[in-house]
Design an enzyme around this catalytic site. Structure first.
Site, PDB file in Angstrom:
ATOM      1  N   ARG A  21      -4.689   0.617  -7.334  1.00  0.00           N
ATOM      2  CA  ARG A  21      -3.748   0.987  -6.334  1.00  0.00           C
ATOM      3  C   ARG A  21      -3.069   2.461  -7.216  1.00  0.00           C
ATOM      4  O   ARG A  21      -2.456   3.686  -7.475  1.00  0.00           O
ATOM      5  CB  ARG A  21      -2.236   0.079  -5.993  1.00  0.00           C
ATOM      6  CG  ARG A  21      -3.000  -0.677  -4.979  1.00  0.00           C
ATOM      7  CD  ARG A  21      -1.663  -1.609  -5.104  1.00  0.00           C
ATOM      8  NE  ARG A  21      -1.975  -2.903  -4.105  1.00  0.00           N
ATOM      9  CZ  ARG A  21      -2.004  -3.248  -3.040  1.00  0.00           C
ATOM     10  NH1 ARG A  21      -2.175  -2.053  -2.174  1.00  0.00           N
ATOM     11  NH2 ARG A  21      -2.881  -4.438  -2.790  1.00  0.00           N
ATOM     12  N   ASP A  71      -4.915   1.779  10.154  1.00  0.00           N
ATOM     13  CA  ASP A  71      -6.781   1.704  11.068  1.00  0.00           C
ATOM     14  C   ASP A  71      -7.104   1.637  12.073  1.00  0.00           C
ATOM     15  O   ASP A  71      -7.027   2.848  13.105  1.00  0.00           O
ATOM     16  CB  ASP A  71      -6.851   0.985   9.711  1.00  0.00           C
ATOM     17  CG  ASP A  71      -8.298   0.451   9.426  1.00  0.00           C
ATOM     18  OD1 ASP A  71      -9.315   1.379  10.673  1.00  0.00           O
ATOM     19  OD2 ASP A  71      -9.219  -0.541   8.383  1.00  0.00           O
ATOM     20  N   GLY A  96       0.880  -1.652   0.182  1.00  0.00           N
ATOM     21  CA  GLY A  96       0.005   0.303  -0.312  1.00  0.00           C
ATOM     22  C   GLY A  96       0.705   1.208   0.027  1.00  0.00           C
ATOM     23  O   GLY A  96       0.929   2.196  -0.509  1.00  0.00           O
ATOM     24  N   PHE A 142     -14.162   2.824   3.700  1.00  0.00           N
ATOM     25  CA  PHE A 142     -13.039   2.204   3.559  1.00  0.00           C
ATOM     26  C   PHE A 142     -12.106   3.146   2.155  1.00  0.00           C
ATOM     27  O   PHE A 142     -13.305   3.556   1.109  1.00  0.00           O
ATOM     28  CB  PHE A 142     -13.795   1.393   2.414  1.00  0.00           C
ATOM     29  CG  PHE A 142     -12.799   0.250   2.344  1.00  0.00           C
ATOM     30  CD1 PHE A 142     -11.761  -0.500   2.235  1.00  0.00           C
ATOM     31  CD2 PHE A 142     -13.125   0.163   0.128  1.00  0.00           C
ATOM     32  CE1 PHE A 142     -11.043  -1.409   1.809  1.00  0.00           C
ATOM     33  CE2 PHE A 142     -11.986  -0.752  -0.499  1.00  0.00           C
ATOM     34  CZ  PHE A 142     -11.093  -1.181   0.438  1.00  0.00           C
ATOM     35  N   ASP A 177       0.511   3.559   4.596  1.00  0.00           N
ATOM     36  CA  ASP A 177      -0.058   3.994   3.637  1.00  0.00           C
ATOM     37  C   ASP A 177      -1.389   4.660   4.653  1.00  0.00           C
ATOM     38  O   ASP A 177      -1.549   5.925   4.366  1.00  0.00           O
ATOM     39  CB  ASP A 177      -1.224   3.719   2.523  1.00  0.00           C
ATOM     40  CG  ASP A 177      -1.599   2.035   3.203  1.00  0.00           C
ATOM     41  OD1 ASP A 177      -1.275   1.551   4.095  1.00  0.00           O
ATOM     42  OD2 ASP A 177      -1.761   1.336   2.404  1.00  0.00           O
TER      43      ASP A 177
HETATM   44  P1  5GP Z   1      -4.849  -1.225  10.742  1.00  0.00           P
HETATM   45  O1  5GP Z   1      -3.665  -3.152  11.083  1.00  0.00           O
HETATM   46  O2  5GP Z   1      -4.183   0.272  10.872  1.00  0.00           O
HETATM   47  O3  5GP Z   1      -6.167  -2.238  10.468  1.00  0.00           O
HETATM   48  O4  5GP Z   1      -4.458  -1.005   8.849  1.00  0.00           O
HETATM   49  C1  5GP Z   1      -3.431  -0.927   8.149  1.00  0.00           C
HETATM   50  C2  5GP Z   1      -4.138  -1.815   6.627  1.00  0.00           C
HETATM   51  O5  5GP Z   1      -4.707  -2.426   6.766  1.00  0.00           O
HETATM   52  C3  5GP Z   1      -2.908  -0.184   5.973  1.00  0.00           C
HETATM   53  O6  5GP Z   1      -1.760  -0.681   6.005  1.00  0.00           O
HETATM   54  C4  5GP Z   1      -4.149  -1.463   4.459  1.00  0.00           C
HETATM   55  O7  5GP Z   1      -3.409  -1.954   4.232  1.00  0.00           O
HETATM   56  C5  5GP Z   1      -5.022  -1.771   5.295  1.00  0.00           C
HETATM   57  N1  5GP Z   1      -6.385  -0.364   5.397  1.00  0.00           N
HETATM   58  C6  5GP Z   1      -6.813  -0.017   6.307  1.00  0.00           C
HETATM   59  N2  5GP Z   1      -7.908   0.964   6.283  1.00  0.00           N
HETATM   60  C7  5GP Z   1      -8.285   0.441   4.727  1.00  0.00           C
HETATM   61  C8  5GP Z   1      -9.222   1.537   3.805  1.00  0.00           C
HETATM   62  O8  5GP Z   1      -9.989   2.167   4.566  1.00  0.00           O
HETATM   63  N3  5GP Z   1      -9.101   0.747   2.642  1.00  0.00           N
HETATM   64  C9  5GP Z   1      -7.747   0.304   1.481  1.00  0.00           C
HETATM   65  N4  5GP Z   1      -7.821   0.099   0.503  1.00  0.00           N
HETATM   66  N5  5GP Z   1      -7.235  -0.578   2.772  1.00  0.00           N
HETATM   67  C10 5GP Z   1      -6.907  -0.167   4.613  1.00  0.00           C
END
Ligand code: 5GP
Length: 186
Positions: free
Chosen positions: A175, A113, A54, A162, A110
């Site tokens: 992407r 979340d 990402g 999202f 990137d």
């Molecule tokens: P976390 O571990 O913080 O929950 O998630 C991080 C990863 O989840 C990011 O590096 C990304 O790959 C994916 N991710 C989180 N939110 C989104 C989103 O809204 N869209 C997309 N495409 N990927 C996301």
């Protein structure tokens, strides 16, 4: 053709995504982040660690706005699979190649979340005894973050929606969009 450059809305498998952050706004902010980080690390040679896949687009644009010497390396994690919601599992798919002992590390994400991936990565990097670790993320979904983590540089705070584009995927596609789009009504 998947969409016109900077189209206001795009259709993905029957779902509509609307523009959230356009290309010009992204580029301006990435340049600002590059300038701030270059100042903060003057006289040092940090290693930027990109999180695949990402962060590649953000990573490439960010380091071209870095005016000091730096090195790069990459890590690959898997957390979402093809889903739109974090599965809560993190797996290491590609390790670092660089020797990061006593080095200044800047993790390039990137999006943060839930924060699980960044907590996992920070722990992994910390265990290799760097001199310092900082985190730069292009996007932060503050409302969704469940872990207590310090994000040192943030491009944009975004709502808990999202998003795709500028490195972020929808089932591995999209992407290559130049702007960031959010699922409409999400
Ligand atoms: P976390 O571990 O913080 O929950 O998630 C991080 C990863 O989840 C990011 O590096 C990304 O790959 C994916 N991710 C989180 N939110 C989104 C989103 O809204 N869209 C997309 N495409 N990927 C996301």
């Amino acid at each position: 053709m998947i969409s016109k450059y900077n189209a206001k809305e795009i259709s993905v498998n029957g779902e509509i995504f609307e523009i959230l952050i356009d290309e010009e706004t992204i580029q301006k902010r990435v340049a600002e982040l590059g300038e701030i980080i270059s100042k903060d690390y003057e006289g040092r040679i940090p290693i930027f660690i990109g999180v695949l896949n990402g962060s590649v687009i953000f990573f490439a644009d960010l380091i071209r706005n870095i005016s000091i010497n730096c090195e790069v390396d990459f890590l690959k994690l898997s957390s979402y699979g093809d889903a739109k919601i974090s599965s809560g599992n993190v797996k290491l798919i590609k390790e670092l190649n660089a020797d990061i002992k006593n080095r200044d590390i800047i993790i390039v994400e990137d999006i943060v979340d839930t924060g699980l991936s960044i907590v996992y990565m920070k722990g992994l990097i910390q265990s290799q005894n760097p001199n310092s670790i900082k985190i730069v993320t292009l996007l932060h979904k503050k409302e969704a973050t469940k872990y207590d983590i310090k994000l040192d540089y943030i491009g944009f705070q975004i709502p808990n929606r999202f998003v795709i584009g500028y490195g972020l995927d929808h089932s591995q596609k999209y992407r290559n969009l130049r702007s960031i789009y959010a699922l409409k009504n999400s």
